[in-house]
Design a protein around this motif. Structure first.
Motif, short mmCIF file in Angstrom:
data_model
loop_
_atom_site.label_atom_id
_atom_site.label_comp_id
_atom_site.label_asym_id
_atom_site.label_seq_id
_atom_site.Cartn_x
_atom_site.Cartn_y
_atom_site.Cartn_z
N THR A 103 50.40 57.36 36.33
CA THR A 103 49.27 57.51 35.42
C THR A 103 49.53 56.67 34.18
N LEU A 104 48.51 56.47 33.37
CA LEU A 104 48.66 55.72 32.13
C LEU A 104 49.68 56.41 31.22
N SER A 105 49.64 57.73 31.16
CA SER A 105 50.57 58.48 30.31
C SER A 105 52.02 58.29 30.77
N GLU A 106 52.22 58.27 32.09
CA GLU A 106 53.57 58.07 32.62
C GLU A 106 54.09 56.68 32.30
N VAL A 107 53.22 55.67 32.42
CA VAL A 107 53.63 54.29 32.15
C VAL A 107 53.96 54.09 30.68
N ALA A 108 53.24 54.79 29.80
CA ALA A 108 53.40 54.58 28.36
C ALA A 108 54.34 55.58 27.70
N GLN A 109 55.05 56.38 28.49
CA GLN A 109 55.91 57.41 27.90
C GLN A 109 57.21 56.81 27.37
N GLY A 110 57.97 57.62 26.65
CA GLY A 110 59.25 57.18 26.11
C GLY A 110 59.25 57.15 24.60
N ASP A 111 60.45 57.00 24.02
CA ASP A 111 60.58 57.01 22.56
C ASP A 111 59.96 55.77 21.93
N SER A 112 60.16 54.62 22.56
CA SER A 112 59.62 53.38 22.00
C SER A 112 59.14 52.47 23.13
N PRO A 113 57.96 52.77 23.68
CA PRO A 113 57.46 52.00 24.83
C PRO A 113 57.31 50.52 24.51
N LEU A 114 57.60 49.70 25.51
CA LEU A 114 57.34 48.26 25.45
C LEU A 114 56.51 47.96 26.69
N LEU A 115 55.24 47.62 26.50
CA LEU A 115 54.30 47.51 27.62
C LEU A 115 53.74 46.10 27.75
N MET A 116 53.37 45.76 28.98
CA MET A 116 52.60 44.56 29.25
C MET A 116 51.22 45.00 29.72
N VAL A 117 50.18 44.44 29.12
CA VAL A 117 48.80 44.73 29.50
C VAL A 117 48.19 43.45 30.05
N LEU A 118 47.79 43.47 31.30
CA LEU A 118 47.34 42.26 31.99
C LEU A 118 45.85 42.36 32.33
N GLU A 119 45.10 41.35 31.93
CA GLU A 119 43.66 41.34 32.19
C GLU A 119 43.30 40.21 33.15
N ARG A 120 42.72 40.56 34.28
CA ARG A 120 42.16 39.63 35.25
C ARG A 120 43.15 38.58 35.76
N LYS A 181 43.45 54.37 24.10
CA LYS A 181 44.41 55.45 24.35
C LYS A 181 45.79 55.07 23.82
N LEU A 182 46.20 53.83 24.04
CA LEU A 182 47.50 53.38 23.53
C LEU A 182 47.53 53.45 22.01
N LYS A 183 46.42 53.08 21.40
CA LYS A 183 46.34 53.12 19.94
C LYS A 183 46.49 54.56 19.44
N GLU A 184 45.87 55.50 20.15
CA GLU A 184 46.01 56.91 19.79
C GLU A 184 47.45 57.39 19.93
N MET A 185 48.20 56.77 20.82
CA MET A 185 49.59 57.14 21.05
C MET A 185 50.54 56.44 20.07
N GLY A 186 49.98 55.64 19.16
CA GLY A 186 50.81 54.96 18.17
C GLY A 186 51.45 53.69 18.67
N ILE A 187 50.86 53.09 19.71
CA ILE A 187 51.40 51.85 20.28
C ILE A 187 50.58 50.67 19.77
N LYS A 188 51.23 49.76 19.06
CA LYS A 188 50.55 48.61 18.48
C LYS A 188 50.40 47.52 19.54
N SER A 189 49.25 46.85 19.56
CA SER A 189 49.00 45.83 20.57
C SER A 189 48.96 44.42 19.97
N TYR A 190 49.58 43.49 20.70
CA TYR A 190 49.64 42.08 20.30
C TYR A 190 49.01 41.22 21.38
N ALA A 191 47.98 40.46 21.03
CA ALA A 191 47.32 39.59 21.99
C ALA A 191 47.93 38.19 21.93
N ALA A 192 48.38 37.68 23.07
CA ALA A 192 48.79 36.29 23.14
C ALA A 192 47.51 35.45 23.11
#
Length: 264
Positions: A103-120, A181-192
């Protein structure tokens, strides 16, 4: 031993190889090669198919690995295995493996998540490379838009070199909602993004964060890019405008990994 390409089990393997819908219906995917066979978690391994010549050479190794689980073993003639394989020079072993789901929550869990968000993303090799590199860089999860290439495509699987067994990922039907949802979880997003004001190495990635990577030809859509907290760019020399999606993702992931190592 199966010696005919008309065999129902062989036809099924070919369909699993070619059709995403069939893989989804059975909730399985195919892997090829001895390394992928050795690394698959025993509880996920369902079936193993080997060529006649490979089994003669490696039969003992195969039997030892399979003792750990309940998978079924089937031998194919070399010509039939060639027909079922997705590679020009088959290694002689092919596995049917159960798909993993997060689930999204499982992927984004942890003390300091580092995520990749891929579009198309559309290239299987790019996706597989990102998955493999993500594991090496310490990424905690990958989020994909619903219209990304199938991660269980055989070409993608080969490119992951086993990371598909270990890297949490999730396809989401609405990427914009997932970012909110990520923003609500306190995860900042950076767009390349080519419109980035700051170079990628001028930002702080020690805190929970996510990198947004867009389509190979068109980059991020305006909607998704607009939801990012910050645009970052990778400075280019010469006449090169931008990097391949997988390479750009790798640069960003390992910069985050470098910063996090220094912060320990």
């Amino acid at each position: 031993m199966i010696t005919s390409t008309s065999n129902a089990r062989v036809k099924r393997l070919v369909n699993l190889k070619k059709k995403r819908k069939v893989r989804e219906e059975e909730d399985v995917f195919l892997t090829e090669g001895i390394r992928m066979f050795r690394e698959v978690p025993p509880e996920l391994l369902k079936e193993v198919y080997v060529s006649e010549s490979f089994y003669k050479k490696e039969g003992e190794v195969i039997r030892q690995v399979m003792k750990k689980g309940q998978a079924k073993l089937e031998e194919l003639s070399d010509s039939v295995f060639q027909y079922a394989s997705d590679t020009k020079t088959p290694q002689g072993i092919l596995c049917v493996v159960k798909q993993k789901h997060y689930t999204l929550s499982e992927v984004a869990q942890g003390d300091s998540p580092l995520l990749m968000v891929l579009e198309r993303l559309q290239d299987p090799g790019n996706l597989g490379t990102i998955l493999r590199t993500a594991e090496g860089a310490g990424v905690t999860g990958i989020i994909l838009s619903e219209d990304c290439v199938d991660l269980y495509n055989p070409k993608t699987i080969r490119s992951t070199m086993g990371s598909v067994y270990r890297m949490p990922f999730v396809y989401v039907p609405d990427l914009a909602k997932a970012l909110e949802k990520l923003k609500e979880m306190g995860i900042k997003s950076y767009a390349a993004h080519l419109g980035g004001v700051h170079d990628y190495d001028e930002e702080d990635y020690v805190e929970p964060c996510a990198f947004l990577i867009g389509n190979e030809g068109n980059g991020l859509s305006d909607e998704i890019a607009g939801l990012a907290d910050t645009y970052v760019k990778i400075p280019m020399e010469g006449q090169v405008e931008s990097l391949n999606a997988a390479i750009a993702a790798s640069v960003l992931m390992f910069e985050a990994a470098r910063q996090r190592r220094k912060n320990v």
